[in-house]
Scaffold this active site. Structure first.
Site, PDB file in Angstrom:
ATOM      1  N   LYS A   8      47.680  36.666  39.599  1.00  0.00           N
ATOM      2  CA  LYS A   8      47.788  36.644  38.135  1.00  0.00           C
ATOM      3  C   LYS A   8      47.205  37.938  37.592  1.00  0.00           C
ATOM      4  O   LYS A   8      46.445  38.650  38.250  1.00  0.00           O
ATOM      5  CB  LYS A   8      47.062  35.436  37.532  1.00  0.00           C
ATOM      6  CG  LYS A   8      45.570  35.334  37.874  1.00  0.00           C
ATOM      7  CD  LYS A   8      44.637  36.154  37.006  1.00  0.00           C
ATOM      8  CE  LYS A   8      43.175  35.952  37.397  1.00  0.00           C
ATOM      9  NZ  LYS A   8      42.273  36.966  36.772  1.00  0.00           N
ATOM     10  N   ASP A 133      39.236  29.638  36.820  1.00  0.00           N
ATOM     11  CA  ASP A 133      40.634  30.075  36.808  1.00  0.00           C
ATOM     12  C   ASP A 133      41.573  29.108  37.519  1.00  0.00           C
ATOM     13  O   ASP A 133      42.797  29.293  37.473  1.00  0.00           O
ATOM     14  CB  ASP A 133      40.765  31.457  37.468  1.00  0.00           C
ATOM     15  CG  ASP A 133      40.287  32.587  36.577  1.00  0.00           C
ATOM     16  OD1 ASP A 133      39.948  32.315  35.409  1.00  0.00           O
ATOM     17  OD2 ASP A 133      40.237  33.732  37.041  1.00  0.00           O
TER      18      ASP A 133
END
Length: 279
Positions: A8, A133
């Site tokens: 990401k 996350d």
């Protein structure tokens, strides 16, 4: 079952305050990349969890893949196990979510393999105990994030091409967030403002002071545009108009790196959808 475990980017990262529990409130935009580790899962009829290969410097019981599997096993009272194999290409300490992504992919895969039928919300709540996350990878869609990164609002963002460079260093999130000079008072902004004007990474000044290799990589990339640091790691990225242009820059770059396209839907979820549709 084999699933991609994608990287990401944090397209920006503002830190708006420090909480009483030591965590930080932040605002960020998460987007996935079509650049992934791959995890392979085989069902075991006993409760053993194995992982091959073991990562250098990471004890077996501290690996987020193993921790995710054991946490789900315990929370669901499941008596089954799994043999897990990791094909690793995402750099550790790079700020592109490798460990969190691996943990989330493990939870998503074992939920299917063990036929638990947990919801994404249940998996995300469990994943949050492993890392801030992890929920974004569980939900699997680009998002505006607040809180410690777990308050997510799905967004569709341009699926741009990026050149990502990985300087030769690993950076600990804890080291950066605990640094006394870290800016912790950015004013909150709205989603629309971030999409219209972008943003900065409040960790950049600390990271580049502590790690000259990151400073040098950013300096090199900024010859060609508005390069940024992602997360609290060492990877830096530059938006490119075409994949061909990004590959050209990579070919003359003095740093290791890769070219990837942003994706609004996680490659993990795309693969899972195909698996569940096929049987």
């Amino acid at each position: 079952m084999s699933l991609p475990s994608p990287a990401k980017l944090n397209l920006f990262l503002h830190i708006t305050g420090r909480r009483a529990d030591g965590y930080h409130n932040l605002q960020t935009l998460f987007q996935f990349l079509d650049y992934s580790d791959t995890l392979h899962f085989s069902l075991r009829q006993d409760s053993t969890i194995t992982l091959t290969p073991q990562l250098v410097g990471v004890p077996h019981e501290q690996n987020l893949i193993v921790r995710a599997a054991l946490t789900l096993q315990q929370a669901s009272s499941c008596s089954l196990g799994a043999d897990i194999t990791l094909d690793k290409i995402l750099p550790m300490g790079g700020g592109i979510g490798g460990g969190s992504s691996n943990a989330a992919t493990t939870l998503l895969a074992l939920n299917v393999l063990w036929q638990l039928n947990w919801s994404l919300t249940q998996l995300a709540e469990l994943g949050l105990t492993l890392g801030a996350d992890v929920p974004i990878f569980i939900y699997g869609h680009s998002a505006w994030a607040e809180g410690i990164g777990e308050q997510l609002t799905p967004l569709n963002l341009p699926e741009s091409v990026y050149l990502i460079l990985k300087p030769a260093c690993e950076i600990s999130t804890r080291e950066i967030f605990s640094h006394p000079a870290l800016t912790r008072d950015s004013l909150p902004i709205k989603v629309a403002a971030s999409e219209a004007h972008g943003g900065r990474n409040d960790c950049e000044s600390i990271v580049t002071e502590l790690y000259p290799a990151v400073r040098n990589a950013l300096s090199w990339l900024r010859q060609y545009g508005e390069a940024k640091l992602t997360g609290t790691g060492s990877c830096v990225f530059l938006h490119c108009d075409t994949r061909e242009y990004a590959q050209t820059l990579l070919s003359i770059c003095p740093f290791q790196g890769f070219v990837a396209q942003a994706k609004n839907v996680s490659p993990t979820h795309q693969a899972l959808r195909l698996i569940t549709q096929s049987g």
